[in-house]
Motif scaffolding. Structure first.
Motif, PDB file in Angstrom:
ATOM      1  N   PHE A  39      68.073  -3.959  22.817  1.00  0.00           N
ATOM      2  CA  PHE A  39      69.523  -4.095  22.887  1.00  0.00           C
ATOM      3  C   PHE A  39      69.987  -3.777  24.305  1.00  0.00           C
ATOM      4  O   PHE A  39      69.195  -3.354  25.153  1.00  0.00           O
ATOM      5  N   PHE A  40      71.274  -3.980  24.532  1.00  0.00           N
ATOM      6  CA  PHE A  40      71.903  -3.676  25.814  1.00  0.00           C
ATOM      7  C   PHE A  40      72.993  -2.643  25.579  1.00  0.00           C
ATOM      8  O   PHE A  40      73.792  -2.784  24.650  1.00  0.00           O
ATOM      9  N   LEU A  41      73.019  -1.635  26.419  1.00  0.00           N
ATOM     10  CA  LEU A  41      74.015  -0.572  26.328  1.00  0.00           C
ATOM     11  C   LEU A  41      75.047  -0.784  27.432  1.00  0.00           C
ATOM     12  O   LEU A  41      74.689  -1.018  28.583  1.00  0.00           O
ATOM     13  N   HIS A  42      76.329  -0.719  27.054  1.00  0.00           N
ATOM     14  CA  HIS A  42      77.436  -0.932  27.992  1.00  0.00           C
ATOM     15  C   HIS A  42      78.099   0.414  28.268  1.00  0.00           C
ATOM     16  O   HIS A  42      78.810   0.951  27.416  1.00  0.00           O
ATOM     17  N   ASP A  43      77.866   0.957  29.450  1.00  0.00           N
ATOM     18  CA  ASP A  43      78.414   2.247  29.863  1.00  0.00           C
ATOM     19  C   ASP A  43      79.533   1.967  30.870  1.00  0.00           C
ATOM     20  O   ASP A  43      79.264   1.583  32.002  1.00  0.00           O
ATOM     21  N   THR A  44      80.771   2.134  30.433  1.00  0.00           N
ATOM     22  CA  THR A  44      81.928   1.766  31.240  1.00  0.00           C
ATOM     23  C   THR A  44      82.725   3.005  31.621  1.00  0.00           C
ATOM     24  O   THR A  44      83.267   3.689  30.754  1.00  0.00           O
ATOM     25  N   LEU A  45      82.786   3.279  32.923  1.00  0.00           N
ATOM     26  CA  LEU A  45      83.536   4.419  33.432  1.00  0.00           C
ATOM     27  C   LEU A  45      84.920   4.025  33.926  1.00  0.00           C
ATOM     28  O   LEU A  45      85.760   4.879  34.159  1.00  0.00           O
ATOM     29  N   ALA A  87      77.886   0.193  34.070  1.00  0.00           N
ATOM     30  CA  ALA A  87      76.504  -0.280  33.990  1.00  0.00           C
ATOM     31  C   ALA A  87      76.234  -0.964  32.654  1.00  0.00           C
ATOM     32  O   ALA A  87      76.854  -0.638  31.639  1.00  0.00           O
ATOM     33  N   ILE A  88      75.318  -1.913  32.697  1.00  0.00           N
ATOM     34  CA  ILE A  88      74.753  -2.516  31.493  1.00  0.00           C
ATOM     35  C   ILE A  88      73.257  -2.280  31.592  1.00  0.00           C
ATOM     36  O   ILE A  88      72.609  -2.702  32.555  1.00  0.00           O
ATOM     37  N   ILE A  89      72.724  -1.599  30.594  1.00  0.00           N
ATOM     38  CA  ILE A  89      71.320  -1.175  30.607  1.00  0.00           C
ATOM     39  C   ILE A  89      70.575  -1.855  29.462  1.00  0.00           C
ATOM     40  O   ILE A  89      70.997  -1.790  28.309  1.00  0.00           O
ATOM     41  N   GLU A  90      69.448  -2.474  29.788  1.00  0.00           N
ATOM     42  CA  GLU A  90      68.595  -3.082  28.768  1.00  0.00           C
ATOM     43  C   GLU A  90      67.648  -2.012  28.218  1.00  0.00           C
ATOM     44  O   GLU A  90      67.013  -1.287  28.987  1.00  0.00           O
ATOM     45  N   TYR A  91      67.575  -1.918  26.904  1.00  0.00           N
ATOM     46  CA  TYR A  91      66.715  -0.952  26.216  1.00  0.00           C
ATOM     47  C   TYR A  91      65.634  -1.691  25.445  1.00  0.00           C
ATOM     48  O   TYR A  91      65.920  -2.611  24.668  1.00  0.00           O
TER      49      TYR A  91
END
Length: 180
Positions: free
Chosen positions: A34-40, A169-173
């Protein structure tokens, strides 16, 4: 069921304790992607600064300076696009723990909201050396809930997108879970 050694049974009887040994059975291995969307940034960020060390102010080139503590409620999606199907959310904390390079310590619960593991979650507590290994870093999985109860394993993360100006950031897991 495996029978405990006679010496253990004798000790349990002498101490008045009950002994029950159960076979763990065959362990399952589950792979998740999945992809995690970490928005600051923006009006509705998913990661919010809750504390920062005294005397530490963010610089334009460092939106997550050393000692910054964030609370998160990040979306997990099938693809990297923000419009991709939501498959879960990750709630927890991370702290910027690297004085020279961006490095975070994460304590997060990743709950799935779709598919056969809907309602189940796994927990990560690990260092994320973002700046050192942007194309593949490994985090430890230390537990879980639901179908992932007693899980252990690892997650390999790859930065798909990072805005150095605001920290979004968008992080692929790629996750490998060992669980009962």
């Amino acid at each position: 069921m495996r029978t405990p050694p006679a010496s253990l049974l004798l000790l349990a009887v002498l101490l008045g304790a009950a002994v029950s040994v159960q076979s763990a059975g065959k362990e399952k291995i589950t792979h998740l992607h999945f992809f995690l969307h970490d928005t600051l940034s923006g009006k509705d960020p998913s990661a919010v600064l809750v504390a920062r060390g005294e005397g530490r102010t963010p610089k334009a080139e460092d939106p997550v300076p050393f000692s910054s503590l964030f609370a998160t409620d990040d979306l997990m999606t099938e693809g990297p696009e923000p419009t991709s199907k939501v498959v879960g959310n990750a709630q927890g904390l991370y702290i910027s723990s690297g004085r020279g390079k961006l490095s975070l310590v994460l304590g997060m619960d990743y709950q799935l909201t779709e598919g056969p593991f809907n309602g189940s979650a796994f927990v990560v507590y690990s260092r994320n050396t973002v700046a050192t290994n942007p194309n593949g870093r490994e985090l430890a999985i230390v537990g879980g809930r639901g179908k992932f109860r007693m899980a252990r394993g690892f997650a390999v993360l790859r930065t798909h997108f990072l805005d150095p100006n605001n920290g979004d950031a968008i992080i692929e897991y790629n996750v490998t879970l060992h669980h009962p």
